[in-house]
Design a protein around this motif. Structure first.
Motif, PDB file in Angstrom:
ATOM      1  N   LEU A 106     -54.618 -27.652 -17.786  1.00  0.00           N
ATOM      2  CA  LEU A 106     -53.725 -27.102 -18.800  1.00  0.00           C
ATOM      3  C   LEU A 106     -54.340 -27.265 -20.193  1.00  0.00           C
ATOM      4  CD1 LEU A 106     -50.934 -25.837 -19.310  1.00  0.00           C
ATOM      5  CD2 LEU A 106     -50.031 -28.152 -19.544  1.00  0.00           C
ATOM      6  N   HIS A 107     -54.882 -28.454 -20.470  1.00  0.00           N
ATOM      7  CA  HIS A 107     -55.521 -28.733 -21.768  1.00  0.00           C
ATOM      8  C   HIS A 107     -56.715 -27.811 -22.006  1.00  0.00           C
ATOM      9  CE1 HIS A 107     -57.252 -30.990 -25.091  1.00  0.00           C
ATOM     10  NE2 HIS A 107     -58.384 -31.057 -24.426  1.00  0.00           N
ATOM     11  N   ALA A 108     -57.507 -27.575 -20.968  1.00  0.00           N
ATOM     12  CA  ALA A 108     -58.713 -26.761 -21.099  1.00  0.00           C
ATOM     13  C   ALA A 108     -58.403 -25.264 -21.040  1.00  0.00           C
ATOM     14  CB  ALA A 108     -59.705 -27.123 -20.000  1.00  0.00           C
ATOM     15  N   GLY A 109     -57.214 -24.909 -20.581  1.00  0.00           N
ATOM     16  CA  GLY A 109     -56.859 -23.498 -20.469  1.00  0.00           C
ATOM     17  C   GLY A 109     -57.476 -22.825 -19.250  1.00  0.00           C
ATOM     18  N   ILE A 110     -57.642 -23.611 -18.194  1.00  0.00           N
ATOM     19  CA  ILE A 110     -58.237 -23.112 -16.949  1.00  0.00           C
ATOM     20  C   ILE A 110     -57.176 -23.142 -15.860  1.00  0.00           C
ATOM     21  CG2 ILE A 110     -60.031 -23.542 -15.212  1.00  0.00           C
ATOM     22  CD1 ILE A 110     -61.590 -25.003 -17.367  1.00  0.00           C
ATOM     23  N   ASP A 111     -57.201 -22.169 -14.977  1.00  0.00           N
ATOM     24  CA  ASP A 111     -56.302 -22.168 -13.837  1.00  0.00           C
ATOM     25  C   ASP A 111     -56.515 -23.443 -13.023  1.00  0.00           C
ATOM     26  OD1 ASP A 111     -54.542 -20.877 -11.804  1.00  0.00           O
ATOM     27  OD2 ASP A 111     -56.409 -20.941 -10.638  1.00  0.00           O
ATOM     28  N   ARG A 112     -55.420 -24.131 -12.692  1.00  0.00           N
ATOM     29  CA  ARG A 112     -55.518 -25.421 -12.010  1.00  0.00           C
ATOM     30  C   ARG A 112     -56.251 -25.318 -10.677  1.00  0.00           C
ATOM     31  NH1 ARG A 112     -52.739 -28.391  -8.196  1.00  0.00           N
ATOM     32  NH2 ARG A 112     -51.267 -26.705  -7.876  1.00  0.00           N
ATOM     33  N   ALA A 113     -55.924 -24.306  -9.884  1.00  0.00           N
ATOM     34  CA  ALA A 113     -56.572 -24.155  -8.577  1.00  0.00           C
ATOM     35  C   ALA A 113     -58.072 -23.913  -8.735  1.00  0.00           C
ATOM     36  CB  ALA A 113     -55.927 -23.016  -7.796  1.00  0.00           C
ATOM     37  N   SER A 114     -58.438 -23.125  -9.730  1.00  0.00           N
ATOM     38  CA  SER A 114     -59.864 -22.870  -9.979  1.00  0.00           C
ATOM     39  C   SER A 114     -60.569 -24.151 -10.394  1.00  0.00           C
ATOM     40  CB  SER A 114     -60.040 -21.818 -11.067  1.00  0.00           C
ATOM     41  OG  SER A 114     -59.499 -20.597 -10.653  1.00  0.00           O
ATOM     42  N   TYR A 115     -59.923 -24.916 -11.272  1.00  0.00           N
ATOM     43  CA  TYR A 115     -60.523 -26.178 -11.721  1.00  0.00           C
ATOM     44  C   TYR A 115     -60.728 -27.133 -10.541  1.00  0.00           C
ATOM     45  CZ  TYR A 115     -61.329 -30.674 -13.720  1.00  0.00           C
ATOM     46  OH  TYR A 115     -61.892 -31.899 -13.991  1.00  0.00           O
ATOM     47  N   ILE A 116     -59.753 -27.228  -9.675  1.00  0.00           N
ATOM     48  CA  ILE A 116     -59.864 -28.124  -8.514  1.00  0.00           C
ATOM     49  C   ILE A 116     -61.028 -27.694  -7.624  1.00  0.00           C
ATOM     50  CG2 ILE A 116     -58.713 -28.817  -6.363  1.00  0.00           C
ATOM     51  CD1 ILE A 116     -56.066 -28.809  -8.014  1.00  0.00           C
TER      52      ILE A 116
ATOM     53  N   GLY B 153     -66.556 -28.855  -5.779  1.00  0.00           N
ATOM     54  CA  GLY B 153     -67.819 -28.217  -5.424  1.00  0.00           C
ATOM     55  C   GLY B 153     -67.656 -27.014  -4.520  1.00  0.00           C
ATOM     56  N   GLN B 154     -66.444 -26.489  -4.417  1.00  0.00           N
ATOM     57  CA  GLN B 154     -66.196 -25.333  -3.560  1.00  0.00           C
ATOM     58  C   GLN B 154     -66.389 -24.017  -4.296  1.00  0.00           C
ATOM     59  OE1 GLN B 154     -62.211 -26.043  -2.262  1.00  0.00           O
ATOM     60  NE2 GLN B 154     -62.808 -27.639  -0.819  1.00  0.00           N
ATOM     61  N   ALA B 155     -66.439 -24.074  -5.626  1.00  0.00           N
ATOM     62  CA  ALA B 155     -66.603 -22.856  -6.425  1.00  0.00           C
ATOM     63  C   ALA B 155     -67.780 -23.028  -7.366  1.00  0.00           C
ATOM     64  CB  ALA B 155     -65.338 -22.571  -7.230  1.00  0.00           C
ATOM     65  N   SER B 156     -68.421 -21.932  -7.654  1.00  0.00           N
ATOM     66  CA  SER B 156     -69.539 -21.918  -8.592  1.00  0.00           C
ATOM     67  C   SER B 156     -69.023 -21.364  -9.918  1.00  0.00           C
ATOM     68  CB  SER B 156     -70.658 -21.044  -8.037  1.00  0.00           C
ATOM     69  OG  SER B 156     -71.724 -20.999  -8.933  1.00  0.00           O
ATOM     70  N   PRO B 157     -68.823 -22.225 -10.924  1.00  0.00           N
ATOM     71  CA  PRO B 157     -68.228 -21.753 -12.172  1.00  0.00           C
ATOM     72  C   PRO B 157     -69.202 -20.949 -13.023  1.00  0.00           C
ATOM     73  CG  PRO B 157     -68.799 -24.052 -12.378  1.00  0.00           C
ATOM     74  CD  PRO B 157     -69.081 -23.662 -10.941  1.00  0.00           C
ATOM     75  N   LEU B 158     -68.654 -20.069 -13.819  1.00  0.00           N
ATOM     76  CA  LEU B 158     -69.451 -19.347 -14.802  1.00  0.00           C
ATOM     77  C   LEU B 158     -69.895 -20.327 -15.887  1.00  0.00           C
ATOM     78  CD1 LEU B 158     -67.178 -16.208 -15.328  1.00  0.00           C
ATOM     79  CD2 LEU B 158     -69.345 -16.308 -14.082  1.00  0.00           C
ATOM     80  N   LEU B 159     -70.950 -19.985 -16.575  1.00  0.00           N
ATOM     81  CA  LEU B 159     -71.423 -20.815 -17.679  1.00  0.00           C
ATOM     82  C   LEU B 159     -70.324 -20.969 -18.724  1.00  0.00           C
ATOM     83  CD1 LEU B 159     -73.604 -22.370 -19.165  1.00  0.00           C
ATOM     84  CD2 LEU B 159     -74.453 -20.200 -20.051  1.00  0.00           C
TER      85      LEU B 159
ATOM     86  N   THR C 201     -67.151 -21.101 -18.300  1.00  0.00           N
ATOM     87  CA  THR C 201     -66.180 -22.086 -17.812  1.00  0.00           C
ATOM     88  C   THR C 201     -66.727 -23.496 -17.952  1.00  0.00           C
ATOM     89  OG1 THR C 201     -65.339 -20.442 -16.251  1.00  0.00           O
ATOM     90  CG2 THR C 201     -64.735 -22.735 -15.850  1.00  0.00           C
ATOM     91  N   LEU C 202     -68.003 -23.699 -17.658  1.00  0.00           N
ATOM     92  CA  LEU C 202     -68.607 -25.022 -17.836  1.00  0.00           C
ATOM     93  C   LEU C 202     -68.585 -25.441 -19.304  1.00  0.00           C
ATOM     94  CD1 LEU C 202     -71.642 -24.960 -15.379  1.00  0.00           C
ATOM     95  CD2 LEU C 202     -69.578 -26.360 -15.226  1.00  0.00           C
ATOM     96  N   ILE C 203     -68.814 -24.499 -20.202  1.00  0.00           N
ATOM     97  CA  ILE C 203     -68.760 -24.808 -21.626  1.00  0.00           C
ATOM     98  C   ILE C 203     -67.343 -25.219 -22.026  1.00  0.00           C
ATOM     99  CG2 ILE C 203     -68.929 -23.786 -23.940  1.00  0.00           C
ATOM    100  CD1 ILE C 203     -71.295 -22.104 -22.825  1.00  0.00           C
ATOM    101  N   ILE C 204     -66.343 -24.503 -21.538  1.00  0.00           N
ATOM    102  CA  ILE C 204     -64.944 -24.840 -21.829  1.00  0.00           C
ATOM    103  C   ILE C 204     -64.620 -26.235 -21.307  1.00  0.00           C
ATOM    104  CG2 ILE C 204     -62.553 -24.260 -21.206  1.00  0.00           C
ATOM    105  CD1 ILE C 204     -63.454 -21.288 -21.337  1.00  0.00           C
TER     106      ILE C 204
END
Length: 105
Positions: free
Chosen positions: A64-74, A79-85, A87-90
């Motif tokens: 919530l603080h980072a503004g990322i979908d909770r399921a995506s963050y989890i 290590g189940q998802a490969s984040p975009l650059l 998203t890693l910066i955020i």
């Protein structure tokens, strides 16, 4: 010719283009990453998790603080998802940790 993608117009949205496998009429599947890439992705997720726990954030509160979908963050943390650059910066900015520290081996 089997296995060669065929580019067609989407029947639902005329401006969209779809790629289908001529062999079976299905969208081509992506090839899973090699095991060493999956292992590295999990190590990055572990580093992110450790930084989050050091700051006493729950996954939900941090997402919530980072503004990322909770399921995506989890999925990123596990290590189940490969984040975009982006998203890693955020994530690094929200944790207050340099990006290089999150991905360094």
């Amino acid at each position: 010719m089997p296995g060669i993608p065929v580019i067609t117009q989407c029947r639902f949205c005329p401006t969209a283009i779809r790629s289908r496998c001529a062999e079976r009429g299905q969208v081509p599947r992506s090839v899973p990453p090699p095991p060493h890439v999956i292992a590295r992705r999990k190590r990055v997720g572990d580093t992110i998790r450790a930084a989050r726990l050091k700051r006493n954030w729950t996954q939900e509160a941090f997402a919530l603080h980072a503004g990322i979908d909770r399921a995506s963050y989890i999925r990123i943390e596990q290590g189940q998802a490969s984040p975009l650059l982006d998203t890693l910066i955020i994530i690094s900015e929200a944790l207050g940790v340099p990006l290089a520290d999150l991905v360094r081996e």
